[in-house]
Design a protein around this motif. Structure first.
Motif, PDB file in Angstrom:
ATOM      1  N   ILE A  45       0.838  -1.203   0.000  1.00 30.86           N
ATOM      2  CA  ILE A  45       0.000   0.000   0.000  1.00 30.86           C
ATOM      3  C   ILE A  45       0.876   1.258   0.000  1.00 30.86           C
ATOM      4  N   ALA A  46       1.957   1.233   0.773  1.00 25.44           N
ATOM      5  CA  ALA A  46       2.875   2.377   0.797  1.00 25.44           C
ATOM      6  C   ALA A  46       3.496   2.602  -0.573  1.00 25.44           C
ATOM      7  N   LEU A  47       3.800   1.515  -1.285  1.00 28.07           N
ATOM      8  CA  LEU A  47       4.355   1.628  -2.635  1.00 28.07           C
ATOM      9  C   LEU A  47       3.343   2.279  -3.572  1.00 28.07           C
ATOM     10  N   GLN A  51       3.144   6.179  -5.592  1.00 27.09           N
ATOM     11  CA  GLN A  51       2.878   6.328  -7.020  1.00 27.09           C
ATOM     12  C   GLN A  51       1.556   7.056  -7.268  1.00 27.09           C
ATOM     13  N   ALA A  52       1.118   7.830  -6.266  1.00 26.08           N
ATOM     14  CA  ALA A  52      -0.032   8.747  -6.381  1.00 26.08           C
ATOM     15  C   ALA A  52      -1.389   8.077  -6.224  1.00 26.08           C
ATOM     16  N   VAL A 140      -6.747   3.239  -3.253  1.00 25.03           N
ATOM     17  CA  VAL A 140      -6.474   1.889  -2.770  1.00 25.03           C
ATOM     18  C   VAL A 140      -7.174   1.705  -1.428  1.00 25.03           C
ATOM     19  N   ILE A 141      -7.823   0.552  -1.268  1.00 23.36           N
ATOM     20  CA  ILE A 141      -8.467   0.208  -0.001  1.00 23.36           C
ATOM     21  C   ILE A 141      -7.975  -1.170   0.417  1.00 23.36           C
ATOM     22  N   ASN A 142      -8.134  -1.492   1.687  1.00 24.18           N
ATOM     23  CA  ASN A 142      -7.757  -2.832   2.148  1.00 24.18           C
ATOM     24  C   ASN A 142      -8.679  -3.297   3.259  1.00 24.18           C
TER      25      ASN A 142
END
Length: 250
Positions: A45-47, A51-52, A140-142
């Motif tokens: 997720i940090a990656l 990348q916006a 992005v969600i998790n």
């Protein structure tokens, strides 16, 4: 002299007349144990954030639908009334009698849908901007969660990482810790498909791409290709390859 001995040089070009070398600086190894699944998920997720991709704390269908409305309003420069949104979402997005194929056609070909406004006028609403791709919003969600029976779900499930494009889940990533066979991630997605992706409003049937990874090995495959292989394997003779053979993963 001691300083020179700590350096390592590797040849990058060798010929009878000359040799070109470069200094090799190894990456610092700070890992002391296998990376956990939770750590792998956080790192991934940090990656994406670097990348916006914007992270959103969405874990329920109500939050997912509310965000979808907000993202489509932003993309199209409009504001839905509650009546307009309920009608548009029910008829043009959720599609109670639609499945993976119909939703794939919509996102790939019929991504401009007609909104009938309260005043009787109509307006084209883009689900995705394929002309100016930078207008699309990536999130992005998790740990999106569905309880057993929620929206008809057969079992409780919690998904690892999902990428939203303008609020629609279009890519899903299932992760396993290092050392675990990525087939387990594949089988988990297979279970989601049977138990819950179709539940509620069925928004997860919009997923176009699945990625499975254990941080070392990674594979991907399309939703429609998987569905085709599963369909073809129905009633297959013993010994014939099926969807579980990984033949359609890349």
């Amino acid at each position: 002299m001691s300083d020179l001995s700590s350096h390592r040089y590797e040849p990058i070009a060798v010929s009878p007349e000359s040799t070109v070398v470069a200094e090799f600086i190894p990456d610092e190894d700070t890992e002391t144990a296998y990376q956990s699944e939770a750590d792998l998920e956080r790192e991934f997720i940090a990656l994406l954030q670097s990348q916006a991709y914007e992270y959103l704390p969405i874990v329920t269908e109500a939050q997912l639908i509310a965000n979808l409305r907000a993202q489509l309003e932003a993309l199209n420069g409009i504001t839905f009334s509650d009546t307009e949104w309920d009608s548009f979402f029910t008829d043009k997005i959720a599609g109670a009698n639609e499945g993976i194929v119909e939703k794939t056609v919509r996102i790939q070909e019929d991504y401009v849908q007609i909104l009938k406004r309260d005043d009787g006028s109509t307006k084209n609403v883009k689900l995705i901007d394929k002309t100016n791709v930078h207008n699309n919003r990536l999130h992005v969600i998790n740990q999106y969660e569905l309880g057993q029976g929620e929206g008809g779900a057969a079992r409780s499930n919690r998904y690892d990482v999902t990428i939203l494009v303008n609020g629609l889940p279009l890519a899903h990533i299932e992760l396993k810790r290092r050392g675990v066979d990525i087939r387990e991630a594949f089988n988990q997605i297979d279970r989601y498909q049977r138990d819950s992706f179709w539940s509620g409003s069925g928004l997860f049937e919009y997923v176009q791409l699945f990625v499975i990874s254990n941080g070392t090995l990674t594979k991907y495959y399309s939703n429609t290709t998987r569905r085709q292989h599963v369909s073809e394997s129905t009633g297959a003779k013993r010994g014939r390859k099926t969807s579980n053979s990984f033949e359609f993963t890349s």
